[in-house]
Write an enzyme that holds these catalytic residues in place. Structure first.
Site, PDB file in Angstrom:
ATOM      1  N   ARG A  54      20.600   2.339 -17.724  1.00 41.88           N
ATOM      2  CA  ARG A  54      20.406   3.775 -17.933  1.00 41.88           C
ATOM      3  C   ARG A  54      21.187   4.265 -19.139  1.00 41.88           C
ATOM      4  O   ARG A  54      22.192   3.669 -19.512  1.00 41.88           O
ATOM      5  CB  ARG A  54      20.922   4.561 -16.730  1.00 41.88           C
ATOM      6  CG  ARG A  54      20.346   4.120 -15.439  1.00 41.88           C
ATOM      7  CD  ARG A  54      21.042   4.895 -14.317  1.00 41.88           C
ATOM      8  NE  ARG A  54      20.737   4.291 -13.032  1.00 41.88           N
ATOM      9  CZ  ARG A  54      21.259   4.716 -11.884  1.00 41.88           C
ATOM     10  NH1 ARG A  54      22.111   5.730 -11.880  1.00 41.88           N
ATOM     11  NH2 ARG A  54      20.939   4.131 -10.752  1.00 41.88           N
ATOM     12  N   ASP A  56      22.733   8.250 -20.126  1.00 40.13           N
ATOM     13  CA  ASP A  56      22.874   9.600 -19.567  1.00 40.13           C
ATOM     14  C   ASP A  56      22.131  10.643 -20.395  1.00 40.13           C
ATOM     15  O   ASP A  56      21.747  10.382 -21.533  1.00 40.13           O
ATOM     16  CB  ASP A  56      24.360   9.989 -19.551  1.00 40.13           C
ATOM     17  CG  ASP A  56      25.067   9.431 -18.340  1.00 40.13           C
ATOM     18  OD1 ASP A  56      24.388   8.945 -17.421  1.00 40.13           O
ATOM     19  OD2 ASP A  56      26.312   9.482 -18.318  1.00 40.13           O
ATOM     20  N   ARG A 203      32.681   6.423 -23.494  1.00 45.58           N
ATOM     21  CA  ARG A 203      33.115   7.808 -23.733  1.00 45.58           C
ATOM     22  C   ARG A 203      34.569   8.023 -23.288  1.00 45.58           C
ATOM     23  O   ARG A 203      35.296   8.824 -23.870  1.00 45.58           O
ATOM     24  CB  ARG A 203      32.177   8.788 -23.032  1.00 45.58           C
ATOM     25  CG  ARG A 203      30.775   8.800 -23.676  1.00 45.58           C
ATOM     26  CD  ARG A 203      29.743   9.482 -22.801  1.00 45.58           C
ATOM     27  NE  ARG A 203      30.120  10.838 -22.489  1.00 45.58           N
ATOM     28  CZ  ARG A 203      29.503  11.589 -21.579  1.00 45.58           C
ATOM     29  NH1 ARG A 203      28.471  11.106 -20.891  1.00 45.58           N
ATOM     30  NH2 ARG A 203      29.902  12.821 -21.358  1.00 45.58           N
TER      31      ARG A 203
END
Lengths: 266, 266
Positions: A54, A56, A203
């Site tokens: 995935r 985001d 991140r």
């Protein structure tokens, strides 16, 4: 005759609610599934699309990989052109290939490469709001480079995973971690290559590194965070808008020529 | 005491229906007018904002200029910060100055500078769809450079104005016209500086130049178009998304230091 196709695709994540298909929401997987089924003249989701993993909401891809089984064996480049004529303008299939029947876009991943862009401008730049993080304080790159050495190798990244992640192990290996200052754009551009990344890991790592560069964390703080193994000490998660999935690696890839993208998009 | 303020602002034109204020539509002037009146605690539009000129829907600005009269004499940089705290993320005031009481953002313009970006990539690039035009055919820059010499100086640009324009004269002067290939981005970047530009003039000129570069028009075609004085022969208008209003010049500007933008945004 049916065939398994592998696609390399790029997308601007700004207007997608992430990669994964969800009802009544615009996602990358959702748009791609609709397009593939439309090409096969099947009711969605007769053909299922499998991604490498995935991304985001707001996260971009320069080289996301998916596979699916298509009921007809059409030339790979016709598949690419056909899908691009159906897909919306914020995504584009760069490469289509007929894959081995056992290829799996997710299970066969051997590594991923991510880029993170941080705009260092004094002002918010309207043109970068969806394409870079923003940091307006002075940054010492030498400190960041020193700290990044602690990321290389196999580590337990429990301090660098978002809560809510349910993977069995937080141990991952980072092969390469670098940062460059792009003077013309006034940006710091991070790049990370590893065997896999935990949820929000890039991140959170960039958040720690930028604080180290700004002097609000000591240069050896990553070692402390490894020992603590507790995400609450890493604190900051930088904005999704600066993150790009650059490349997905598979076993058997030619390491000298990992991508088959057109030159300027490598 | 009231004061006249001059602002230099940048905006991403993607999500605006152009510069000019219109009822029930999101425009640059509309958002700015609301913000200025909110700061003054006045009902919109008690204070009217005057721009250097309109930009169309999708057109960007790196240095648009406006003026307005504000009922209180507050420090220029407080005006900038105050407005930026109210304005949406796709626009940003770069500079605020207290102007002479007779300064007028539109009537005092002595020149404008525009940039046009064309992506030469084989594929549509999702990241550039709102920020550049697209041309996938081979282009000979030498031909474009040769043709651009015909643009310099005073000319009747009647072949290069969109129908519907109602200005009295189509005579304008171009001081500078250049093109560069940005290898890293795989783009052609045009720049035009003149005393003023007609409606769609830059986008029509770029359309003609790119066809000259591709060999579908002769290199001296601009001379033919001047003689024809008929917009129908120029045909193509390239996409609004590649156009940037880079700078607005005023009489009395220091030519050596035309802008006061932060270095990386010049």
């Amino acid at each position: 005759m049916s065939a398994r196709y592998k696609l390399i695709l790029t997308y601007d994540g700004t207007n997608f609610a992430g990669f994964q298909r969800q009802p009544d929401t615009r996602t990358v997987e959702g748009e791609l599934t609709k397009a593939v089924n439309l090409m096969a003249k099947k009711p969605t989701p007769a053909i299922i699309v499998y991604g490498s993993g995935r991304t985001d909401a707001g996260v971009h891809a320069l080289g996301q990989v998916v596979h699916f089984d298509f009921p007809f064996d059409i030339p790979a480049d016709s598949m690419r052109k056909g899908l691009n004529s159906i897909l919306p303008v914020d995504m584009e299939v760069l490469v289509a290939e007929i894959a081995k029947p056992e290829f799996h876009a997710r299970y066969d991943v051997s590594g991923k490469r991510y880029v993170y862009r941080i705009d260092l401008g004094e002002f918010r730049n309207p043109f970068k709001r969806n394409y870079a993080g923003h940091w307006k304080f002075p940054v010492d790159e030498a400190k960041i480079r020193l700290a990044m050495k602690d990321l290389i190798g196999e580590h337990d990244f429990s301090s660098f995973v978002a809560s809510g992640s349910s993977v069995r192990s937080n141990v991952r290996t980072i092969y390469e971690a670098k940062v460059e200052r792009h003077e013309a754009d006034n940006e710091l551009v991070f790049e990370f290559y590893g065997n896999g990344f935990l949820y929000n890991q890039v991140r959170i790592m960039v958040g720690v590194l930028i604080e180290i560069g700004s002097g609000t964390r000591p240069v050896d703080d990553i070692q402390r965070l490894y020992k603590l193994g507790d995400r609450r000490y890493a604190r900051r998660t930088v904005s999704a808008s600066g993150l790009y999935l650059k490349h997905v690696y598979y076993e058997g890839d030619d390491p000298e020529h990992p991508t088959k993208l057109p030159k300027h998009q490598r």
